[in-house]
Write a protein that holds these residues in place. Structure first.
Motif, PDB file in Angstrom:
ATOM      1  N   HIS A 121       0.881  -1.070   0.070  1.00 54.76           N
ATOM      2  CA  HIS A 121       0.171   0.079  -0.112  1.00 54.76           C
ATOM      3  C   HIS A 121       0.839   1.184   0.071  1.00 54.76           C
ATOM      4  O   HIS A 121       0.583   2.331  -0.805  1.00 54.76           O
ATOM      5  CB  HIS A 121      -0.893  -0.100   1.327  1.00 54.76           C
ATOM      6  CG  HIS A 121      -1.859   1.451   1.333  1.00 54.76           C
ATOM      7  ND1 HIS A 121      -1.700   2.266   2.097  1.00 54.76           N
ATOM      8  CD2 HIS A 121      -3.149   1.409   0.612  1.00 54.76           C
ATOM      9  CE1 HIS A 121      -2.609   3.036   2.063  1.00 54.76           C
ATOM     10  NE2 HIS A 121      -3.526   2.550   0.998  1.00 54.76           N
ATOM     11  N   ALA A 122       1.738   1.211   0.826  1.00 51.57           N
ATOM     12  CA  ALA A 122       2.737   2.445   0.926  1.00 51.57           C
ATOM     13  C   ALA A 122       3.643   2.685  -0.143  1.00 51.57           C
ATOM     14  O   ALA A 122       3.978   3.522  -0.793  1.00 51.57           O
ATOM     15  CB  ALA A 122       3.835   2.371   2.130  1.00 51.57           C
ATOM     16  N   ALA A 123       4.251   1.528  -0.850  1.00 50.45           N
ATOM     17  CA  ALA A 123       5.027   1.658  -1.960  1.00 50.45           C
ATOM     18  C   ALA A 123       4.351   1.748  -3.381  1.00 50.45           C
ATOM     19  O   ALA A 123       4.839   2.096  -4.330  1.00 50.45           O
ATOM     20  CB  ALA A 123       5.905   0.218  -2.023  1.00 50.45           C
ATOM     21  N   LEU A 124       2.879   1.363  -3.266  1.00 51.76           N
ATOM     22  CA  LEU A 124       2.490   1.350  -4.867  1.00 51.76           C
ATOM     23  C   LEU A 124       2.403   2.477  -5.578  1.00 51.76           C
ATOM     24  O   LEU A 124       2.733   2.524  -6.956  1.00 51.76           O
ATOM     25  CB  LEU A 124       1.040   0.772  -4.572  1.00 51.76           C
ATOM     26  CG  LEU A 124       0.340   0.078  -6.066  1.00 51.76           C
ATOM     27  CD1 LEU A 124       1.414  -0.853  -6.527  1.00 51.76           C
ATOM     28  CD2 LEU A 124      -1.079  -0.429  -5.519  1.00 51.76           C
ATOM     29  N   PRO A 125       1.988   3.817  -5.081  1.00 51.99           N
ATOM     30  CA  PRO A 125       1.988   4.822  -5.835  1.00 51.99           C
ATOM     31  C   PRO A 125       3.437   4.997  -6.538  1.00 51.99           C
ATOM     32  O   PRO A 125       3.500   5.633  -7.703  1.00 51.99           O
ATOM     33  CB  PRO A 125       1.863   6.094  -4.840  1.00 51.99           C
ATOM     34  CG  PRO A 125       1.007   5.364  -3.754  1.00 51.99           C
ATOM     35  CD  PRO A 125       1.671   4.009  -3.482  1.00 51.99           C
ATOM     36  N   HIS A 126       4.472   4.749  -5.846  1.00 48.91           N
ATOM     37  CA  HIS A 126       5.902   4.934  -6.308  1.00 48.91           C
ATOM     38  C   HIS A 126       6.319   4.002  -7.614  1.00 48.91           C
ATOM     39  O   HIS A 126       6.834   4.161  -8.173  1.00 48.91           O
ATOM     40  CB  HIS A 126       6.783   4.958  -5.135  1.00 48.91           C
ATOM     41  CG  HIS A 126       6.590   5.856  -4.210  1.00 48.91           C
ATOM     42  ND1 HIS A 126       6.797   7.228  -4.299  1.00 48.91           N
ATOM     43  CD2 HIS A 126       6.355   5.742  -2.924  1.00 48.91           C
ATOM     44  CE1 HIS A 126       6.469   7.787  -2.899  1.00 48.91           C
ATOM     45  NE2 HIS A 126       6.226   6.795  -2.210  1.00 48.91           N
ATOM     46  N   LEU A 127       5.688   2.658  -7.154  1.00 49.18           N
ATOM     47  CA  LEU A 127       6.013   1.645  -8.193  1.00 49.18           C
ATOM     48  C   LEU A 127       5.247   1.935  -9.464  1.00 49.18           C
ATOM     49  O   LEU A 127       5.631   1.567 -10.543  1.00 49.18           O
ATOM     50  CB  LEU A 127       5.808   0.181  -7.507  1.00 49.18           C
ATOM     51  CG  LEU A 127       6.337  -0.130  -6.361  1.00 49.18           C
ATOM     52  CD1 LEU A 127       5.823  -1.389  -5.647  1.00 49.18           C
ATOM     53  CD2 LEU A 127       7.850  -0.499  -6.727  1.00 49.18           C
ATOM     54  N   LEU A 128       3.951   2.372  -9.316  1.00 49.45           N
ATOM     55  CA  LEU A 128       3.154   2.760 -10.635  1.00 49.45           C
ATOM     56  C   LEU A 128       3.862   3.754 -11.378  1.00 49.45           C
ATOM     57  O   LEU A 128       3.944   3.858 -12.609  1.00 49.45           O
ATOM     58  CB  LEU A 128       1.781   3.176 -10.105  1.00 49.45           C
ATOM     59  CG  LEU A 128       0.864   1.937  -9.760  1.00 49.45           C
ATOM     60  CD1 LEU A 128      -0.298   2.409  -9.019  1.00 49.45           C
ATOM     61  CD2 LEU A 128       0.027   1.194 -10.895  1.00 49.45           C
ATOM     62  N   GLU A 129       4.560   4.584 -10.607  1.00 48.28           N
ATOM     63  CA  GLU A 129       5.102   5.920 -11.332  1.00 48.28           C
ATOM     64  C   GLU A 129       6.148   5.266 -12.074  1.00 48.28           C
ATOM     65  O   GLU A 129       6.599   5.961 -13.309  1.00 48.28           O
ATOM     66  CB  GLU A 129       5.639   6.855 -10.215  1.00 48.28           C
ATOM     67  CG  GLU A 129       5.988   8.375 -10.870  1.00 48.28           C
ATOM     68  CD  GLU A 129       6.373   9.149  -9.611  1.00 48.28           C
ATOM     69  OE1 GLU A 129       7.534   9.633  -9.495  1.00 48.28           O
ATOM     70  OE2 GLU A 129       5.700   9.384  -8.705  1.00 48.28           O
ATOM     71  N   ARG A 130       7.060   4.379 -11.610  1.00 52.82           N
ATOM     72  CA  ARG A 130       8.383   3.826 -12.119  1.00 52.82           C
ATOM     73  C   ARG A 130       7.962   2.420 -13.034  1.00 52.82           C
ATOM     74  O   ARG A 130       8.694   1.928 -13.657  1.00 52.82           O
ATOM     75  CB  ARG A 130       9.261   3.462 -11.111  1.00 52.82           C
ATOM     76  CG  ARG A 130       9.676   4.680 -10.396  1.00 52.82           C
ATOM     77  CD  ARG A 130      10.696   5.599 -11.146  1.00 52.82           C
ATOM     78  NE  ARG A 130      11.834   4.766 -11.189  1.00 52.82           N
ATOM     79  CZ  ARG A 130      12.956   5.825 -11.693  1.00 52.82           C
ATOM     80  NH1 ARG A 130      12.791   6.868 -12.083  1.00 52.82           N
ATOM     81  NH2 ARG A 130      14.168   5.031 -11.765  1.00 52.82           N
ATOM     82  N   LYS A 131       6.746   2.148 -13.105  1.00 49.05           N
ATOM     83  CA  LYS A 131       6.305   0.725 -13.729  1.00 49.05           C
ATOM     84  C   LYS A 131       7.232  -0.346 -13.336  1.00 49.05           C
ATOM     85  O   LYS A 131       7.894  -1.339 -13.738  1.00 49.05           O
ATOM     86  CB  LYS A 131       6.588   0.744 -15.278  1.00 49.05           C
ATOM     87  CG  LYS A 131       5.218   1.836 -16.008  1.00 49.05           C
ATOM     88  CD  LYS A 131       5.306   1.635 -17.403  1.00 49.05           C
ATOM     89  CE  LYS A 131       4.723   2.546 -18.174  1.00 49.05           C
ATOM     90  NZ  LYS A 131       3.363   2.954 -17.647  1.00 49.05           N
TER      91      LYS A 131
END
Length: 245
Positions: A121-131
């Motif tokens: 949950h915490a990492a997902l926004p960043h992972l989506l940004e970087r694929k």
């Protein structure tokens, strides 16, 4: 054709020993900048000295949402991005259901399942940004439950279910989800067991086979995260050759 990890940012939980430590070192050796988190933060300093690349150490308790959010934020603040999350923190407190100390159940659910969910949950926004990529370290117990490991298996089945739902939600947006299911690995995991009978059984099982080493699992993680972007290795089941079930 595999891709390089040069300059990629990886956050590894449960990095103070075993699979987490080996994975952090393997990914660092391939050029990744690594953030390593664990409750036993003192152990991370020696790992940081061994890693060839840039390292950020994090005092991380995955059962504490504030700690989880801070770890993700600190990683991005330091390195500017987050490309790979390796959700490895876990505890295995085997024992029969009858007469169990249910505080051990709570600890397993909070660490293995909720902790993994909180990190995603915490990492997902960043992972989506970087694929980016989410690596979920599960277990053979996440596909086959056995006597005396009911709650541990339940947490790992939960990780698998959560991961598949996550995959369906994010894969079309470029985020890959990998579930790694190790069999018997020579780590400290079985050392957490408080039931003397179960502790002895785990030791006997380990002595009966050529167990996997943490580096074997690290190799599987490295394989998955270095595939070309259009290739998603969603599941890796990896057992010792000698393990029958």
């Amino acid at each position: 054709m595999s891709t390089t990890l040069e300059g990629k940012v990886v956050l590894v939980t449960g990095a103070s020993s075993g699979i987490g430590e080996a994975t952090a070192l393997a990914l660092s050796a391939e050029g990744a900048r690594i953030a390593i988190g664990a409750r036993r933060a003192d152990r991370l300093d020696s790992l940081a000295r061994k890693a060839p690349g840039e390292v950020l150490t994090l005092d991380l308790d995955v059962t504490d949402q504030e700690s989880v959010r801070a770890a993700a934020a600190e990683t991005v603040e330091r390195f500017g991005a987050l490309d790979v999350l390796v959700n490895n923190a876990g505890v295995m407190l085997s024992g029969p259901i009858e007469g169990a100390d249910t505080t051990e159940w709570t600890r397993m659910v909070e660490t293995n399942l909720l902790g993994s969910m909180y990190m995603v949950h915490a990492a997902l926004p960043h992972l989506l940004e970087r694929k980016g990529t989410v690596v979920q370290v599960s277990s053979t117990s996440g596909r086959t439950a056995s006597a005396n490991s009911g709650v541990y298996a339940a947490t790992k089945f939960g990780v698998t279910a959560f991961s598949e739902s996550l995959r369906q939600e994010v894969t079309a947006r470029g985020v890959r989800v990998v579930v790694v299911e190790p069999g018997f690995v020579a780590t400290e995991l079985a050392g957490h067991i408080t039931d003397p009978t179960m502790q002895a059984a785990a030791q006997k099982m380990a002595a009966s086979m050529r167990t996997l080493q943490p580096e074997d699992i690290a190799g599987a993680v490295l394989y998955a995260v270095t595939q070309p972007e259009h290739v998603a290795v969603n599941e890796i089941l990896i057992r010792p050759t000698d393990q029958t079930r």
